[in-house]
Design a protein around this motif. Structure first.
Motif, PDB file in Angstrom:
ATOM      1  N   PHE A 167       0.831  -1.209   0.000  1.00 16.66           N
ATOM      2  CA  PHE A 167       0.000   0.000   0.000  1.00 16.66           C
ATOM      3  C   PHE A 167       0.869   1.263   0.000  1.00 16.66           C
ATOM      4  N   LEU A 168       1.893   1.293   0.860  1.00 15.63           N
ATOM      5  CA  LEU A 168       2.751   2.472   0.948  1.00 15.63           C
ATOM      6  C   LEU A 168       3.530   2.695  -0.346  1.00 15.63           C
ATOM      7  N   ALA A 169       3.877   1.610  -1.035  1.00 19.77           N
ATOM      8  CA  ALA A 169       4.566   1.771  -2.317  1.00 19.77           C
ATOM      9  C   ALA A 169       3.706   2.572  -3.285  1.00 19.77           C
ATOM     10  N   GLY A 170       2.386   2.309  -3.285  1.00 19.96           N
ATOM     11  CA  GLY A 170       1.487   3.081  -4.136  1.00 19.96           C
ATOM     12  C   GLY A 170       1.374   4.515  -3.687  1.00 19.96           C
ATOM     13  N   VAL A 171       1.197   4.735  -2.393  1.00 16.89           N
ATOM     14  CA  VAL A 171       1.026   6.094  -1.866  1.00 16.89           C
ATOM     15  C   VAL A 171       2.279   6.928  -2.103  1.00 16.89           C
ATOM     16  N   PHE A 172       3.449   6.365  -1.768  1.00 19.81           N
ATOM     17  CA  PHE A 172       4.693   7.127  -1.928  1.00 19.81           C
ATOM     18  C   PHE A 172       4.993   7.418  -3.397  1.00 19.81           C
ATOM     19  N   THR A 173       4.663   6.478  -4.287  1.00 20.63           N
ATOM     20  CA  THR A 173       4.871   6.738  -5.713  1.00 20.63           C
ATOM     21  C   THR A 173       3.941   7.850  -6.182  1.00 20.63           C
ATOM     22  N   TYR A 174       2.706   7.816  -5.716  1.00 18.98           N
ATOM     23  CA  TYR A 174       1.750   8.882  -6.068  1.00 18.98           C
ATOM     24  C   TYR A 174       2.283  10.241  -5.599  1.00 18.98           C
ATOM     25  N   VAL A 175       2.777  10.292  -4.361  1.00 22.94           N
ATOM     26  CA  VAL A 175       3.308  11.550  -3.832  1.00 22.94           C
ATOM     27  C   VAL A 175       4.520  11.996  -4.647  1.00 22.94           C
ATOM     28  N   TRP A 176       5.394  11.064  -4.982  1.00 25.14           N
ATOM     29  CA  TRP A 176       6.579  11.373  -5.778  1.00 25.14           C
ATOM     30  C   TRP A 176       6.183  11.951  -7.138  1.00 25.14           C
ATOM     31  N   LEU A 177       5.223  11.323  -7.791  1.00 33.16           N
ATOM     32  CA  LEU A 177       4.815  11.782  -9.115  1.00 33.16           C
ATOM     33  C   LEU A 177       4.022  13.084  -9.044  1.00 33.16           C
ATOM     34  N   ARG A 178       3.195  13.188  -8.035  1.00 37.00           N
ATOM     35  CA  ARG A 178       2.306  14.353  -7.912  1.00 37.00           C
ATOM     36  C   ARG A 178       3.063  15.574  -7.395  1.00 37.00           C
ATOM     37  N   ARG A 179       3.770  15.403  -6.273  1.00 38.45           N
ATOM     38  CA  ARG A 179       4.454  16.526  -5.634  1.00 38.45           C
ATOM     39  C   ARG A 179       5.872  16.709  -6.146  1.00 38.45           C
ATOM     40  N   GLY A 180       6.516  15.605  -6.523  1.00 38.59           N
ATOM     41  CA  GLY A 180       7.887  15.701  -6.986  1.00 38.59           C
ATOM     42  C   GLY A 180       8.002  16.089  -8.444  1.00 38.59           C
ATOM     43  N   LEU A 181       7.231  15.423  -9.306  1.00 35.74           N
ATOM     44  CA  LEU A 181       7.303  15.689 -10.735  1.00 35.74           C
ATOM     45  C   LEU A 181       6.163  16.549 -11.245  1.00 35.74           C
ATOM     46  N   GLY A 182       5.209  16.869 -10.392  1.00 38.55           N
ATOM     47  CA  GLY A 182       4.152  17.794 -10.786  1.00 38.55           C
ATOM     48  C   GLY A 182       3.116  17.223 -11.728  1.00 38.55           C
ATOM     49  N   LEU A 183       2.911  15.911 -11.725  1.00 39.37           N
ATOM     50  CA  LEU A 183       1.916  15.309 -12.602  1.00 39.37           C
ATOM     51  C   LEU A 183       0.516  15.511 -12.038  1.00 39.37           C
ATOM     52  N   LEU A 208      11.256  -5.641   0.223  1.00 37.97           N
ATOM     53  CA  LEU A 208       9.979  -4.984  -0.019  1.00 37.97           C
ATOM     54  C   LEU A 208       9.912  -3.646   0.710  1.00 37.97           C
ATOM     55  N   PHE A 209      10.405  -3.589   1.938  1.00 44.58           N
ATOM     56  CA  PHE A 209      10.372  -2.338   2.695  1.00 44.58           C
ATOM     57  C   PHE A 209      11.169  -1.245   1.970  1.00 44.58           C
ATOM     58  N   VAL A 210      12.373  -1.599   1.521  1.00 46.43           N
ATOM     59  CA  VAL A 210      13.203  -0.609   0.833  1.00 46.43           C
ATOM     60  C   VAL A 210      12.553  -0.200  -0.484  1.00 46.43           C
ATOM     61  N   SER A 211      12.001  -1.164  -1.209  1.00 48.89           N
ATOM     62  CA  SER A 211      11.336  -0.845  -2.477  1.00 48.89           C
ATOM     63  C   SER A 211      10.179   0.123  -2.257  1.00 48.89           C
ATOM     64  N   ALA A 212       9.416  -0.078  -1.176  1.00 45.84           N
ATOM     65  CA  ALA A 212       8.292   0.815  -0.887  1.00 45.84           C
ATOM     66  C   ALA A 212       8.754   2.214  -0.520  1.00 45.84           C
ATOM     67  N   LEU A 213       9.916   2.307   0.132  1.00 45.47           N
ATOM     68  CA  LEU A 213      10.409   3.614   0.574  1.00 45.47           C
ATOM     69  C   LEU A 213      11.162   4.358  -0.520  1.00 45.47           C
ATOM     70  N   ALA A 214      11.566   3.664  -1.579  1.00 49.17           N
ATOM     71  CA  ALA A 214      12.374   4.294  -2.626  1.00 49.17           C
ATOM     72  C   ALA A 214      11.707   5.527  -3.234  1.00 49.17           C
ATOM     73  N   PRO A 215      10.434   5.463  -3.654  1.00 44.30           N
ATOM     74  CA  PRO A 215       9.828   6.691  -4.214  1.00 44.30           C
ATOM     75  C   PRO A 215       9.735   7.820  -3.196  1.00 44.30           C
ATOM     76  N   LEU A 216       9.579   7.492  -1.929  1.00 44.71           N
ATOM     77  CA  LEU A 216       9.569   8.529  -0.893  1.00 44.71           C
ATOM     78  C   LEU A 216      10.904   9.256  -0.870  1.00 44.71           C
ATOM     79  N   LEU A 217      11.995   8.505  -0.959  1.00 42.07           N
ATOM     80  CA  LEU A 217      13.311   9.127  -0.916  1.00 42.07           C
ATOM     81  C   LEU A 217      13.577   9.954  -2.177  1.00 42.07           C
ATOM     82  N   PHE A 218      13.073   9.522  -3.320  1.00 42.28           N
ATOM     83  CA  PHE A 218      13.189  10.347  -4.526  1.00 42.28           C
ATOM     84  C   PHE A 218      12.446  11.673  -4.341  1.00 42.28           C
TER      85      PHE A 218
END
Length: 833
Positions: free
Chosen positions: A133-149, A179-189
């Motif tokens: 679940f967090l992998a989806g949320v963090f990727t959404y935040v990365w794309l939305r807030r980080g890349l402005g999509l 899995l934990f690191v993979s989920a946190l990766a978009p957060l760190l980006f």
């Protein structure tokens, strides 16, 4: 261009500017998506994916979890609940080993705190599903807030990444740390992008906290790859800024700021990685392997990707079916080159189809960067399959790790990011059509891809794909040819699914570009195709895990049987002993690696991976092979290691064995000659190193009266032959215990637990040296008379690491709070975007 402090900053995603009229036209075509909807969708998909856990009460322990991780977490949980502190020593396997230094998993990772309140089996399902679940949320935040999509393209990217089989399939082998690191990766980006754009001290502090969180997962190899990814992205963004204004001073300050934040992030996690450094380098069996030359390029590049796995990135069925759908079904199996395969690297076909379209419509710097990062991760994951592997091996730190394919989550995140940017580009064209033939070219690309996959599907149905593959790429398939033949129909089905999916994507864009679908409908359908594809590819791994857990419901890892119950009764009556299961040595055992230890019964062997090198050498390797000889059962090892009880599959005749109990699981015997855990000796021999091992196991050596020492006794210590007396256990905890000793003359108190420098001892309150004796055990000198001897584990490195972590975490959190207070006093319009 965005403005910040008077300087121009290039935005990470350059979308066409919309006029007021264009923005109003957007509303009816792209429906407004409330901010909570993406998280709700991710949660619903997660529950659907793990429905056996949420609705059926089935645990989600993977294969490695059952072999080791469950035991380690269960020991941790029960210890904290009993003693209200962290354990320092695990006495239950391999003669004992340090708990923190020996790396028993994510013990400092914040979600693991729930272990103190939940059963370890239930906690496993929550942690695995939570991180999907967090992998989806963090990727959404990365794309939305980080890349402005926009929200729908960001929703698409989050679904792609969280459902990527490279993440979901980790449930089966039990790859929780990965899995934990993979989920946190978009957060760190995202935190990297945030620090670059805002350039405030607090934002660099937040990045440092994010890095520390990744390190606290305890999966250092995956964390190492995350650092690669974010470092490359950070340098790319600094290069963009420098190109925009040629301000070398600002670029240098950014590099220095992130480097310092990285150092602080590592320091904040010092308690996780500092204590294991000396142990792994000097005392664990990994040090023995390094000295024996068992490491090297060939060792490091084991389990890398290969040509079959590359095709699997488009057709996940290509490498074979190794999951079951029912208890009675036998899968055809895996026919690839890896010696063991329990996961998949498939990141989704839909985003892959969008990448060439993206390169037609939006060739921005960000697109080229993530295309390069995806290719870099793929080439690195291939390791020895390409000539580049030798070059990668020269990178500092690479030689320390095995299984380079772990890097594949960076490929998955890059593909999800590129797919989301592609979805954004298509949405932008639908919302604000522009002149040119971009839509027609996109249609051609998608229809050509569908045609190619359709042709491959026809060839696969005729068996031609695998025939060509084995003729060109896999001539050495040999004994795996029948496995490949059994997978023919399965592989053909995979190609037909890929063809159907490519048709769906091409048809959806065709309708949308012709004005027959709104932008919103197009994006929703794109999300559906991607989610459906990845769901069907990842779901079998969850089903297989659930089935294995259902089969294991009554396993002795979780349930105390009659034999384990008998041993626990002896233990509760004051017995201090070890038990060895002979079954695995003769391929006949109902017990798993750590089943006895899971119930608090100390084992001679077990399974860990970072066990004491000397004790492992003493027993003969991963299994206690020295218990068997060419003549049959050899009790010498059992006697010198306090292995008082043995579990044997059948009846044996041996005068040194006393039958205790017969059960369906085996026969429990007691060895009459086993040494007690603690006893007195009056003689010493100085036999250092490996020679002591040979001497200890020699029939001529009497371990009851003599101790083997690494070096002569200290000048102020003496022992006398013939020492006798009594040893009584007063108090015993895993990392501290007290003995009452009565000796008739100066002697050595032998304790048959592993020696480690953190163990300290006192005799009547006065410090005394703890000597390494009998190759791997402990001994302390005691004078004649009655004495109280106390052993305590005093981990100086752990305390130093904890002090550093607490200090740095306090500094980082304080910096963030100060900035938050300032922001609260600053008008919102004056704050950085």
């Amino acid at each position: 261009m965005a403005r910040k402090r008077g300087r121009a900053v290039p935005k990470p995603a350059q979308k066409p500017a919309r006029t007021a009229a264009g923005a109003s036209a957007l509303a009816p075509r792209v429906p407004h998506l409330p901010a909570w909807v993406p998280a709700a969708i991710y949660a619903a998909v997660t529950v659907l994916l793990f429905r056996e856990f949420f609705f059926g009460g089935t645990s989600m322990l993977g294969i490695d979890s059952m072999a080791l991780s469950y035991f380690a977490r269960n020991f941790y949980t029960e210890f904290v609940q009993s003693f209200h502190r962290m354990p320092y020593w695990n006495p239950l396997i391999y003669g004992g080993l340090p708990f923190v230094e020996g790396m028993h998993g994510d013990i400092f990772y914040p979600p693991s705190l729930a272990l103190f309140f939940l059963d370890a089996r239930a906690m496993w399902g929550w942690k695995m599903s939570l991180h999907i679940f967090l992998a989806g949320v963090f990727t959404y935040v990365w794309l939305r807030r980080g890349l402005g999509l926009d929200r729908l393209p960001a929703l698409f990217g989050g679904l792609v990444y969280m459902l990527g089989t490279d993440l979901v399939s980790l449930v089966l082998p039990g790859g929780d740390g990965k899995l934990f690191v993979s989920a946190l990766a978009p957060l760190l980006f995202w935190l990297t992008e945030r620090a670059v754009c805002r350039r405030r001290v607090a934002d660099f502090a937040i990045f440092a906290l994010g890095l520390a969180l990744v390190l606290f997962t305890s999966h250092m190899q995956a964390a190492y790859y995350v650092v690669w990814g974010v470092s490359l992205y950070f340098l790319f963004r600094v290069w963009q800024l420098w190109r925009a204004d040629r301000d070398a001073r600002r670029a240098a300050s950014l590099v220095g700021g992130l480097a310092f934040a990285g150092v602080l992030g590592v320091a904040a996690a010092a308690v996780q990685f500092l204590p294991p450094l000396e142990y792994l380098r000097e005392y664990s069996h990994r040090a023995d392997r390094a000295e024996a030359g068992e490491r090297g390029y060939e060792w490091s590049s084991t389990y890398s990707l290969n040509a079959e796995e590359i095709v699997q990135l488009v057709v996940p069925e290509f490498v074979g079916d190794f999951t079951t759908a029912s208890p009675t079904e036998q899968p055809p199996g895996y026919w690839g080159r890896n010696p063991l395969k329990l996961n998949s690297e498939y990141a989704g076909l839909v985003p892959l189809l969008l990448i060439p379209v993206l390169l037609l419509l939006r060739r921005t710097a960000q697109v080229w960067f993530f295309t390069g990062l995806a290719l870099l991760a793929l080439l690195y994951g291939l390791a020895s399959s390409t000539p580049l592997g030798r070059l990668f091996y020269l990178i500092p730190g690479v030689s320390l790790f095995r299984s380079w394919s772990i890097v594949i989550f960076l490929f998955g995140l890059s593909v999800a990011t590129l797919g989301a940017i592609g979805a954004q580009a298509l949405q932008d064209w639908l919302v604000e059509p522009r002149s040119g033939d971009a839509p027609a070219r996109a249609r051609r690309v998608l229809w050509i891809a569908a045609g190619v996959l359709g042709l491959l599907a026809l060839l696969a149905s005729a068996g031609a794909v695998t025939d060509i593959w084995t003729a060109v790429f896999r001539r050495d398939i040999g004994p795996l040819q029948p496995v490949l033949a059994a997978n023919e129909s399965y592989i053909a089905t995979g190609f037909w699914i890929a063809f159907g999916l490519s048709l769906a994507v091409a048809g959806t864009w065709h309708l949308a570009s012709r004005g027959l679908l709104t932008a919103g409908a197009f994006l929703f359908l794109l999300c559906f195709w991607a989610a459906a594809d990845l769901f069907r590819a990842g779901r079998p791994f969850v089903v297989e895990t659930a089935l294995r857990n259902q089969y294991a419901t009554g396993a002795t890892l979780f349930r105390e049987d009659q034999l384990i119950g008998a041993l626990r009764q002896v233990q509760q009556a004051g017995g201090v002993f070890r038990v060895a299961d002979i079954g695995p040595l003769v391929r006949s055992s109902v017990y798993g690696h750590n089943d006895f230890a899971a119930h608090g019964v100390e084992q001679l062997g077990g399974h860990h991976g970072n066990e004491m090198g000397r004790f492992r050498n003493l027993i003969g390797g991963d299994l206690p092979m020295r218990l068997l000889s060419s003549q049959g059962l050899d009790l010498r090892l059992a006697d010198v290691t306090n292995t008082e009880y043995l579990v044997i599959p059948g009846l044996v005749e041996d005068p040194n064995l006393e039958e205790v109990l017969r059960t369906e699981s085996g026969v429990l015997y007691r060895s009459r000659g086993a040494l007690p855990r603690a006893y007195l000796v009056g003689r010493t021999e100085v036999v250092p190193g490996e020679a002591a091992l040979e001497r200890l196991l020699s029939p001529e050596f009497d371990a009851r009266t003599t101790a083997l020492l690494e070096e002569p006794l200290p000048a102020d210590v003496e022992v006398r032959a013939g020492a006798a007396g009594a040893v009584e256990w007063i108090e015993r905890e895993p990392d501290r215990f007290t003995l009452r000793v009565s000796a008739d003359r100066p002697a050595l108190l032998m304790v048959l637990d592993n020696w480690y420098p953190a163990w300290q001892a006192t005799v009547d309150g006065r410090a005394t040296p703890v000597l390494r004796a009998n190759y791997t055990f402990r001994a302390v000198p005691v004078p004649p008379g009655d004495h109280t001897v106390t052993f305590r584990y005093e981990p100086s490195d752990l305390r130093t690491g904890a002090l550093i972590s607490i200090t740095v975490l306090t500094l980082l959190i304080g910096t963030i709070l100060v900035q938050a207070i300032r922001d609260g006093r600053t008008p919102r319009d004056s704050q950085p975007a």
